[in-house]
Design a protein around this motif. Structure first.
Motif, PDB file in Angstrom:
ATOM      1  N   UNK A 361      21.625  12.007  20.298  1.00 34.94           N
ATOM      2  CA  UNK A 361      22.322  11.666  21.537  1.00 34.94           C
ATOM      3  C   UNK A 361      21.502  12.112  22.746  1.00 34.94           C
ATOM      4  N   UNK A 362      21.871  11.557  23.895  1.00 31.18           N
ATOM      5  CA  UNK A 362      21.487  12.127  25.189  1.00 31.18           C
ATOM      6  C   UNK A 362      22.596  11.791  26.171  1.00 31.18           C
ATOM      7  N   UNK A 363      22.614  12.488  27.301  1.00 35.48           N
ATOM      8  CA  UNK A 363      23.726  12.371  28.248  1.00 35.48           C
ATOM      9  C   UNK A 363      23.182  12.208  29.664  1.00 35.48           C
ATOM     10  N   UNK A 364      23.718  11.225  30.396  1.00 36.38           N
ATOM     11  CA  UNK A 364      23.334  10.997  31.788  1.00 36.38           C
ATOM     12  C   UNK A 364      24.535  11.276  32.687  1.00 36.38           C
ATOM     13  N   UNK A 365      24.396  12.305  33.530  1.00 30.67           N
ATOM     14  CA  UNK A 365      25.441  12.678  34.474  1.00 30.67           C
ATOM     15  C   UNK A 365      25.289  11.892  35.772  1.00 30.67           C
ATOM     16  N   UNK A 366      26.421  11.609  36.397  1.00 32.65           N
ATOM     17  CA  UNK A 366      26.441  11.051  37.745  1.00 32.65           C
ATOM     18  C   UNK A 366      27.043  12.097  38.670  1.00 32.65           C
ATOM     19  N   UNK A 367      26.467  12.235  39.875  1.00 30.83           N
ATOM     20  CA  UNK A 367      27.024  13.176  40.843  1.00 30.83           C
ATOM     21  C   UNK A 367      27.016  12.529  42.222  1.00 30.83           C
ATOM     22  N   UNK A 368      27.847  13.033  43.100  1.00 33.11           N
ATOM     23  CA  UNK A 368      28.096  12.408  44.398  1.00 33.11           C
ATOM     24  C   UNK A 368      26.959  12.738  45.363  1.00 33.11           C
ATOM     25  N   UNK A 369      26.226  11.718  45.798  1.00 32.37           N
ATOM     26  CA  UNK A 369      25.165  11.920  46.773  1.00 32.37           C
ATOM     27  C   UNK A 369      25.504  11.251  48.097  1.00 32.37           C
ATOM     28  N   UNK A 370      26.763  10.873  48.260  1.00 34.49           N
ATOM     29  CA  UNK A 370      27.192  10.250  49.499  1.00 34.49           C
ATOM     30  C   UNK A 370      27.139  11.244  50.643  1.00 34.49           C
ATOM     31  N   UNK A 371      26.815  10.762  51.840  1.00 31.31           N
ATOM     32  CA  UNK A 371      26.821  11.612  53.034  1.00 31.31           C
ATOM     33  C   UNK A 371      28.234  11.807  53.561  1.00 31.31           C
ATOM     34  N   UNK A 372      29.175  11.048  53.031  1.00 25.11           N
ATOM     35  CA  UNK A 372      30.539  11.081  53.562  1.00 25.11           C
ATOM     36  C   UNK A 372      31.371  12.114  52.820  1.00 25.11           C
ATOM     37  N   UNK A 426      30.257  15.442  48.520  1.00 25.16           N
ATOM     38  CA  UNK A 426      28.834  15.458  48.207  1.00 25.16           C
ATOM     39  C   UNK A 426      28.499  16.580  47.225  1.00 25.16           C
ATOM     40  N   UNK A 427      27.752  16.220  46.180  1.00 24.78           N
ATOM     41  CA  UNK A 427      27.256  17.087  45.118  1.00 24.78           C
ATOM     42  C   UNK A 427      28.272  17.315  43.999  1.00 24.78           C
ATOM     43  N   UNK A 428      29.461  16.800  44.124  1.00 22.46           N
ATOM     44  CA  UNK A 428      30.446  16.945  43.047  1.00 22.46           C
ATOM     45  C   UNK A 428      30.001  16.143  41.822  1.00 22.46           C
ATOM     46  N   UNK A 429      30.026  16.741  40.632  1.00 20.84           N
ATOM     47  CA  UNK A 429      29.757  15.959  39.417  1.00 20.84           C
ATOM     48  C   UNK A 429      30.887  14.956  39.186  1.00 20.84           C
ATOM     49  N   UNK A 430      30.527  13.716  38.937  1.00 22.33           N
ATOM     50  CA  UNK A 430      31.519  12.647  38.844  1.00 22.33           C
ATOM     51  C   UNK A 430      31.873  12.272  37.411  1.00 22.33           C
ATOM     52  N   UNK A 431      30.904  12.369  36.524  1.00 17.37           N
ATOM     53  CA  UNK A 431      31.165  11.985  35.138  1.00 17.37           C
ATOM     54  C   UNK A 431      29.857  11.843  34.404  1.00 17.37           C
ATOM     55  N   UNK A 432      29.933  11.439  33.144  1.00 15.57           N
ATOM     56  CA  UNK A 432      28.696  11.188  32.403  1.00 15.57           C
ATOM     57  C   UNK A 432      28.895  10.037  31.422  1.00 15.57           C
ATOM     58  N   UNK A 433      27.777   9.443  31.060  1.00 13.58           N
ATOM     59  CA  UNK A 433      27.714   8.436  30.002  1.00 13.58           C
ATOM     60  C   UNK A 433      26.905   9.035  28.865  1.00 13.58           C
ATOM     61  N   UNK A 434      27.440   8.976  27.670  1.00 12.29           N
ATOM     62  CA  UNK A 434      26.739   9.538  26.511  1.00 12.29           C
ATOM     63  C   UNK A 434      26.280   8.410  25.593  1.00 12.29           C
ATOM     64  N   UNK A 435      25.008   8.484  25.210  1.00  7.56           N
ATOM     65  CA  UNK A 435      24.414   7.469  24.343  1.00  7.56           C
ATOM     66  C   UNK A 435      24.048   8.090  22.997  1.00  7.56           C
ATOM     67  N   UNK A 436      24.139   7.285  21.963  1.00  9.20           N
ATOM     68  CA  UNK A 436      23.833   7.798  20.632  1.00  9.20           C
ATOM     69  C   UNK A 436      23.064   6.764  19.833  1.00  9.20           C
ATOM     70  N   UNK A 437      22.537   7.197  18.695  1.00  7.18           N
ATOM     71  CA  UNK A 437      21.665   6.358  17.874  1.00  7.18           C
ATOM     72  C   UNK A 437      22.281   6.227  16.477  1.00  7.18           C
ATOM     73  N   UNK A 455      30.399   6.820  24.717  1.00  7.65           N
ATOM     74  CA  UNK A 455      31.601   6.851  25.533  1.00  7.65           C
ATOM     75  C   UNK A 455      31.266   7.273  26.958  1.00  7.65           C
ATOM     76  N   UNK A 456      32.244   7.100  27.844  1.00  6.78           N
ATOM     77  CA  UNK A 456      32.157   7.486  29.254  1.00  6.78           C
ATOM     78  C   UNK A 456      33.304   8.426  29.575  1.00  6.78           C
ATOM     79  N   UNK A 457      33.098   9.320  30.535  1.00  2.00           N
ATOM     80  CA  UNK A 457      34.233  10.103  31.024  1.00  2.00           C
ATOM     81  C   UNK A 457      34.952   9.382  32.163  1.00  2.00           C
ATOM     82  N   UNK A 458      34.315   8.369  32.772  1.00  2.00           N
ATOM     83  CA  UNK A 458      34.867   7.681  33.934  1.00  2.00           C
ATOM     84  C   UNK A 458      36.058   6.792  33.567  1.00  2.00           C
ATOM     85  N   UNK A 459      36.953   6.548  34.532  1.00  2.00           N
ATOM     86  CA  UNK A 459      37.894   5.432  34.375  1.00  2.00           C
ATOM     87  C   UNK A 459      37.122   4.124  34.508  1.00  2.00           C
ATOM     88  N   UNK A 460      37.587   3.070  33.880  1.00  2.00           N
ATOM     89  CA  UNK A 460      36.887   1.794  33.953  1.00  2.00           C
ATOM     90  C   UNK A 460      36.785   1.289  35.383  1.00  2.00           C
TER      91      UNK A 460
END
Length: 537
Positions: A361-372, A426-437, A455-460
């Motif tokens: 597996x590996x995991x890609x996190x998304x985090x908030x980089x918005x200026x707002x 800004x900088x808040x972790x938003x979720x991650x997508x996990x990939x597997x083989x 799987x994803x932690x995000x809502x669709x």
């Protein structure tokens, strides 16, 4: 193992991953002139526990850790790209395949890489004992591959020491200071040489990652003293002293940080106390805690209750991980209004690349980089939940607590419901997508394996931003072309890929998920959590 703190983020790592190059060229410090900062994509990669094995042999016996003998029964033989649900480590073809895949498909989408360890095979074959020189060579090869894949593109890579990368202080830190020279900032070089820990500002003056040497806290390391209160020169205590200074510095610079996580089953008791106290005292500065090592996908908490004076006889022993987590979650307050989020820090554990015992597996996190939405100039709230309050009375004047850190950690706690760990900004972790083989048993030279979204932690609803936000590619938490076709349309309402539907990865979101898992009526959610935890496909 790794942990993240609020941002400007600091991440502490303790494990690393390994590549498939048998003979690596000497590593040269990266010399890159950056004329303008890279555009933030709002994503980072965590990769952990590659455990490459140069002796891995295709069609070998699983009972020999996939090194020798071709058994008569096919189901007992190893596979070309790895053998899930066995004690065999990663063949070099798998580690190279993984990093080459990330190079081709993900490197351009990332802001930085968290590399949380174990770049050597397990020492589980008496006929092929692991040697220090082998460990160093494997780590040099992986570091060279990581440099080529990410570092050469200007993507910061933050490694950390793993328990299978040897932990004895002097020669190890000296050797790794050479192996990781291109990843360690020059001002941190002497700090790393002394203790094996350092920090990197992955976004200058905004986001920092702290790589901790958790081998000084690890209760299997008999070369250290376990952070005893009276042993101020213990390597673990010296590292915590350094960490406290870094966290204080980042708060004063209005930075938030992230670092490596602990657990009672992995850390010396006094090291666990110091780690928990720092995590809660700097909750306004820490956005999260990320680590590997456990080879199972799960999350847990460090809590204020862990700092209470509890008689040794009342401390529970080790249990099966899933059952232990459900028991922990079941003890959370039953009503949301009864939860005091100041008292929690969230520990995220990523599963490994090595198919031992599950699947890569590996995991890609998304985090908030918005200026707002960033709160400017807000004075931090100070709290004094510890100190001379609560249970620090007569019991602290006698054993066993007289010389425990629990009785001597009196600094004010800093928490803020408007900090990035508590509210999406800004900088808040938003979720991650996990990939597997999956289906490694069917992969061969002509039919390579394929990484798939697990799987994803995000809502669709979060996968397809509306309006003008779609003009910025990073506003998609997961690039659309990395989603399965069933999720590429923006009108999907249900999917097996979204079991949790967390709006973000704030402390409140994790605690509420844990409260749901602690509810015995949530049998469907528990079943899904357990299946993902052990990567059962």
């Amino acid at each position: 193992m790794a942990r993240w703190l609020t941002f400007e983020l600091i991440l502490l790592l303790s494990i690393f991953a390994m590549t498939v190059v048998l003979s690596a060229p000497p590593q040269v410090p990266l010399q890159v002139e950056v004329t303008k900062p890279r555009k933030l994509r709002g994503r980072f990669l965590q990769i952990t526990d590659l455990h490459p094995d140069p002796y891995y042999t295709n069609h070998a016996s699983q009972s020999s850790a996939c090194h020798r003998r071709k058994p008569k029964k096919e189901k007992q033989r190893s596979n070309l790209y790895g053998t899930p649900f066995s004690e065999c480590d990663s063949p070099l073809i798998l580690t190279n395949f993984t990093l080459d895949f990330l190079d081709k498909h993900w490197a351009s989408e990332l802001d930085f890489v968290i590399w949380t360890g174990d770049n050597a095979r397990h020492d589980n074959d008496r006929k092929l004992p692991r040697t220090p020189s082998e460990i160093y060579e494997l780590n040099r090869a992986v570091a060279s591959k990581m440099e080529k894949t990410f570092g050469s593109k200007g993507i910061p890579v933050i490694p950390s020491l793993g328990n299978n990368d040897v932990w004895r202080p002097n020669s190890i830190t000296s050797e790794f200071s050479s192996i990781w020279k291109s990843f360690i900032p020059f001002p941190m070089y002497q700090v790393f040489q002394r203790g094996g820990y350092f920090h990197v500002e992955v976004v200058p003056n905004a986001l920092a990652v702290i790589s901790l040497n958790t081998m000084y806290f690890y209760d299997s390391n008999k070369a250290v003293g376990g952070c005893g209160y009276t042993d101020r020169d213990d390597p673990g205590n010296l590292q915590f002293d350094w960490l406290e200074v870094q966290l204080t510095m980042f708060r004063e610079r209005k930075m938030q940080v992230s670092h490596v996580p602990p657990s009672p089953g992995n850390y010396f008791p006094e090291c666990y106390v110091r780690y928990t106290e720092l995590a809660l005292r700097f909750q306004d500065t820490i956005v999260g805690h990320v680590y590997g090592h456990m080879n199972a996908d799960h999350f847990t908490f460090v809590e204020a209750v862990d700092l209470q004076l509890v008689a040794p006889s009342q401390v529970s022993g080790k249990a099966e991980l899933y059952k232990d987590l459900i028991e922990e979650f079941s003890a959370l307050p039953k009503k949301a209004k009864e939860v005091n989020y100041d008292n929690y820090g969230v520990i995220n554990v990523s599963p490994p690349v090595v198919p031992n015992p599950y699947v890569p597996t590996f995991r890609v996190f998304s985090y908030n980089v918005s200026e707002h939405g960033e709160i400017q100039g807000k004075k931090r709230k100070h709290r004094h939940d510890r100190g001379k309050h609560g249970d620090k009375g007569s019991e602290c004047k006698a054993e066993p607590y007289k010389n425990s850190w629990k009785c001597h950690l009196n600094g004010p706690w800093h928490s803020d419901p408007d900090s990035p760990s508590r509210r999406n900004q800004r900088w808040t972790p938003l979720g991650y997508a996990q990939y597997y083989l999956p289906n490694l048993e069917n992969a061969n030279k002509s039919h390579k394996p394929k990484f798939k979204l697990e799987y994803l932690t995000f809502p669709l609803s979060k996968l397809h931003p509306d309006g003008d936000t779609v003009k910025q590619k990073f506003d998609y938490p997961v690039p659309v072309h990395h989603l399965p076709r069933s999720l590429q349309a923006n009108n999907v309402s249900t999917s097996r890929y979204a079991p949790y539907e967390l709006n973000d990865l704030t402390i409140g979101s994790w605690v509420e998920l844990a409260r749901r898992l602690g509810n015995s009526k949530e049998s469907k959610l528990r079943k899904r959590f357990k299946k993902l935890m052990y990567l059962e496909y």
